[in-house]
Design a protein around this motif. Structure first.
Motif, mmCIF file in Angstrom:
data_model
loop_
_atom_site.group_PDB
_atom_site.id
_atom_site.type_symbol
_atom_site.label_atom_id
_atom_site.label_comp_id
_atom_site.label_asym_id
_atom_site.label_seq_id
_atom_site.Cartn_x
_atom_site.Cartn_y
_atom_site.Cartn_z
ATOM 1 N N LEU A 81 0.817 -1.212 0.000
ATOM 2 C CA LEU A 81 0.000 0.000 0.000
ATOM 3 C C LEU A 81 0.855 1.270 0.000
ATOM 4 O O LEU A 81 0.471 2.284 -0.574
ATOM 5 C CB LEU A 81 -0.937 0.007 1.210
ATOM 6 C CG LEU A 81 -2.069 -1.025 1.189
ATOM 7 C CD1 LEU A 81 -2.859 -0.976 2.489
ATOM 8 C CD2 LEU A 81 -3.005 -0.781 0.009
ATOM 9 N N THR A 134 1.912 2.472 -3.562
ATOM 10 C CA THR A 134 0.846 2.509 -4.559
ATOM 11 C C THR A 134 0.643 3.919 -5.122
ATOM 12 O O THR A 134 0.419 4.861 -4.358
ATOM 13 C CB THR A 134 -0.481 2.029 -3.936
ATOM 14 O OG1 THR A 134 -0.306 0.710 -3.418
ATOM 15 C CG2 THR A 134 -1.587 2.035 -4.972
ATOM 16 N N ILE A 183 -4.930 3.533 -6.580
ATOM 17 C CA ILE A 183 -5.220 3.247 -5.180
ATOM 18 C C ILE A 183 -6.407 2.295 -5.025
ATOM 19 O O ILE A 183 -6.383 1.375 -4.195
ATOM 20 C CB ILE A 183 -5.480 4.560 -4.392
ATOM 21 C CG1 ILE A 183 -5.546 4.257 -2.898
ATOM 22 C CG2 ILE A 183 -6.726 5.252 -4.853
ATOM 23 C CD1 ILE A 183 -4.253 3.796 -2.323
ATOM 24 N N THR A 184 -7.451 2.457 -5.841
ATOM 25 C CA THR A 184 -8.642 1.604 -5.710
ATOM 26 C C THR A 184 -8.353 0.149 -6.059
ATOM 27 O O THR A 184 -8.628 -0.751 -5.239
ATOM 28 C CB THR A 184 -9.797 2.132 -6.573
ATOM 29 O OG1 THR A 184 -10.131 3.460 -6.143
ATOM 30 C CG2 THR A 184 -11.031 1.246 -6.435
ATOM 31 N N VAL A 206 -5.960 -1.439 -3.434
ATOM 32 C CA VAL A 206 -6.622 -1.705 -2.151
ATOM 33 C C VAL A 206 -7.447 -2.990 -2.253
ATOM 34 O O VAL A 206 -7.443 -3.827 -1.338
ATOM 35 C CB VAL A 206 -7.519 -0.518 -1.741
ATOM 36 C CG1 VAL A 206 -8.551 -0.944 -0.698
ATOM 37 C CG2 VAL A 206 -6.665 0.609 -1.183
ATOM 38 N N GLY A 215 -6.602 -6.442 -0.304
ATOM 39 C CA GLY A 215 -7.657 -7.092 0.467
ATOM 40 C C GLY A 215 -7.765 -8.564 0.115
ATOM 41 O O GLY A 215 -7.953 -9.415 0.984
ATOM 42 N N ILE A 233 -5.893 -3.657 6.847
ATOM 43 C CA ILE A 233 -6.189 -3.122 5.517
ATOM 44 C C ILE A 233 -7.345 -2.140 5.522
ATOM 45 O O ILE A 233 -7.264 -1.057 4.919
ATOM 46 C CB ILE A 233 -6.488 -4.272 4.532
ATOM 47 C CG1 ILE A 233 -5.325 -5.251 4.508
ATOM 48 C CG2 ILE A 233 -6.752 -3.711 3.132
ATOM 49 C CD1 ILE A 233 -3.995 -4.613 4.200
ATOM 50 N N ALA A 282 -6.993 1.617 4.288
ATOM 51 C CA ALA A 282 -7.683 1.958 3.039
ATOM 52 C C ALA A 282 -8.536 3.200 3.209
ATOM 53 O O ALA A 282 -8.580 4.072 2.325
ATOM 54 C CB ALA A 282 -8.545 0.777 2.587
ATOM 55 N N PHE A 310 -7.753 6.541 0.955
ATOM 56 C CA PHE A 310 -8.792 7.088 0.075
ATOM 57 C C PHE A 310 -9.016 8.568 0.393
ATOM 58 O O PHE A 310 -9.118 9.404 -0.502
ATOM 59 C CB PHE A 310 -10.097 6.295 0.241
ATOM 60 C CG PHE A 310 -10.297 5.231 -0.789
ATOM 61 C CD1 PHE A 310 -9.323 4.258 -0.984
ATOM 62 C CD2 PHE A 310 -11.437 5.188 -1.571
ATOM 63 C CE1 PHE A 310 -9.491 3.258 -1.944
ATOM 64 C CE2 PHE A 310 -11.622 4.202 -2.528
ATOM 65 C CZ PHE A 310 -10.655 3.238 -2.721
ATOM 66 N N GLY A 343 -13.251 3.581 0.620
ATOM 67 C CA GLY A 343 -12.059 2.769 0.846
ATOM 68 C C GLY A 343 -12.379 1.544 1.682
ATOM 69 O O GLY A 343 -11.885 0.441 1.423
ATOM 70 N N SER A 356 -11.989 -2.230 0.168
ATOM 71 C CA SER A 356 -11.116 -3.218 0.818
ATOM 72 C C SER A 356 -11.919 -4.414 1.300
ATOM 73 O O SER A 356 -11.477 -5.563 1.189
ATOM 74 C CB SER A 356 -10.362 -2.577 1.984
ATOM 75 O OG SER A 356 -11.260 -2.019 2.935
ATOM 76 N N SER A 410 0.131 3.056 9.443
ATOM 77 C CA SER A 410 0.597 2.282 8.298
ATOM 78 C C SER A 410 2.113 2.336 8.159
ATOM 79 O O SER A 410 2.653 1.860 7.172
ATOM 80 C CB SER A 410 -0.053 2.805 7.005
ATOM 81 O OG SER A 410 0.296 4.162 6.788
#
Length: 372
Positions: free
Chosen positions: A116, A119, A124-125, A128, A132, A146, A150, A154, A164, A168, A256
């Motif tokens: 992550l 990324t 990003i979508t 994620v 997941g 996650i 996420a 987002f 997000g 995820s 994170s």
């Protein structure tokens, strides 16, 4: 005006899906219901004569009334063995114990965080969703690590944080039917597939990775569908239905972050993993390898490598987790290792419960001859 009506329609559809989804019974109840249904239907069909011949035995197929006295006595006498011999039960427990060490050490969490952290915003979508899906390797990782990360990521790129969370979660849920790596889910699917196949041929054995190519191909559909729904439906609708305050605080993004000791431990553990994979590939390479079937085929059920998939998942995950846990200081004593295995078994409670009823359902379905 047209756009507003469209959003209202989408909101209505999502609300309808939510209401229907909330009414779906628990999986254990579904199997109990299926068991009862099989017994009742078999009692009805047993009164009818069918001119069908079993393709394997050549004998006429007759439906057995599972509500008859003899069938009920047989069921009670075999209830425990049905459960004990249920293929996924022992395999899932063994694989999960090894994964528990890798998950408890923090190796899986660190790996997911690394993915992550690098990324690009534009991806990003889908990433994620992908992460997941990969988080199924550690049952708690997806939900604990996650989903909150996420939400923050987002929000950081201008998307709705709840989108997000939804993306995820969709990835985590999609992992049960689509994934890139073998896991404890494969023995579960294999168990049902083998039981179904043995309705026709009682001696038929199914490879534990029999559904892998289907699962692998499905990943592209799952990611694409979830990506489109997130960008075109979920995210726009959430901005309208759940507007955010300007001073929204999602917590510290350091959740994170990866410490230097974790980073160093991750590199060492990953090197060990790559070394083990290389060693396994080298052992498989010779045509007369002891890991191959007698005819030299790797994918055959008779090949020791295929019969050892669950054991390999346990060994690889356990060793990588041990190396990581010791290197970063998470595992300070043998008790920490056993505690990690004990902790992850809590995630198996629902499986252990519904497996009992699934085993009885499969027995009744097979014994009734309805499947044949």
């Amino acid at each position: 005006m047209q756009q507003s009506q469209s959003k209202q329609q989408v909101g209505g559809i999502l609300g309808f899906i939510e209401r229907i989804g909330n009414k779906i019974p628990d999986i254990t109840i579904l199997f109990i219901s299926a068991f009862i249904l099989v017994c009742v239907v078999s009692a009805v069909l047993a009164q009818i004569h069918f001119n069908y011949v079993h393709p394997a035995t050549g004998r006429p197929i007759e439906i057995t009334n599972m509500l008859s006295g003899k069938a009920l006595v047989d069921l009670m006498s075999k209830m425990v063995t049905n459960y004990a011999n249920f293929p996924p039960l022992s395999m899932v427990i063994v694989a999960t114990l090894g994964i528990g060490i890798a998950d408890g050490s923090g190796y899986i969490n660190t790996g997911l965080k690394k993915i992550l952290s690098i990324t690009p915003k534009v991806l990003i979508t889908p990433v994620v969703i992908l992460v997941g899906m990969l988080s199924h390797l550690g049952p708690d990782s997806g939900y604990v690590i996650i989903i909150p990360i996420a939400a923050y990521m987002f929000y950081a790129v201008g998307k709705h944080p709840l989108a997000g969370i939804a993306a995820s979660f969709a990835g985590i849920a999609g992992a049960f039917a689509a994934n890139y790596t073998p896991s404890a889910i494969d023995p579960v699917i294999q168990g049902f597939t083998q039981s179904a196949a043995q309705i026709i041929d009682p001696g038929y054995q199914v490879n534990v990775l029999c559904n892998y190519f289907y699962a692998f191909a499905s990943t592209f559909i799952v990611i694409g569908a979830c990506w489109w729904v997130t960008e075109k439906i979920t995210n726009p609708w959430l901005w309208k239905a759940c507007p955010l305050d300007d001073d929204l605080d999602l917590g510290n993004e350091n959740n994170s972050s990866i410490t230097p000791s974790e980073n160093r431990a991750f590199k060492i553990a990953t090197a060990v993993l790559l070394l083990m994979l290389t060693g396994l590939a080298a052992a498989l390479y010779p045509a007369d390898s002891i890991l191959r079937a007698p005819d030299g085929v790797i994918a055959s059920f008779k090949a020791p490598i295929m019969q050892s998939i669950v054991s390999l998942i346990f060994i690889f995950a356990a060793l990588v987790g041990l190396v990581y846990g010791i290197a970063c200081g998470k595992f300070k004593s043998p008790k920490d290792v056993t505690a990690a295995m004990e902790e992850i078994t809590k995630t198996l409670v629902q499986l252990i419960v519904f497996y009992f009823f699934a085993a009885q359902f499969l027995y009744a379905f097979g014994a009734s001859n309805m499947g044949a």
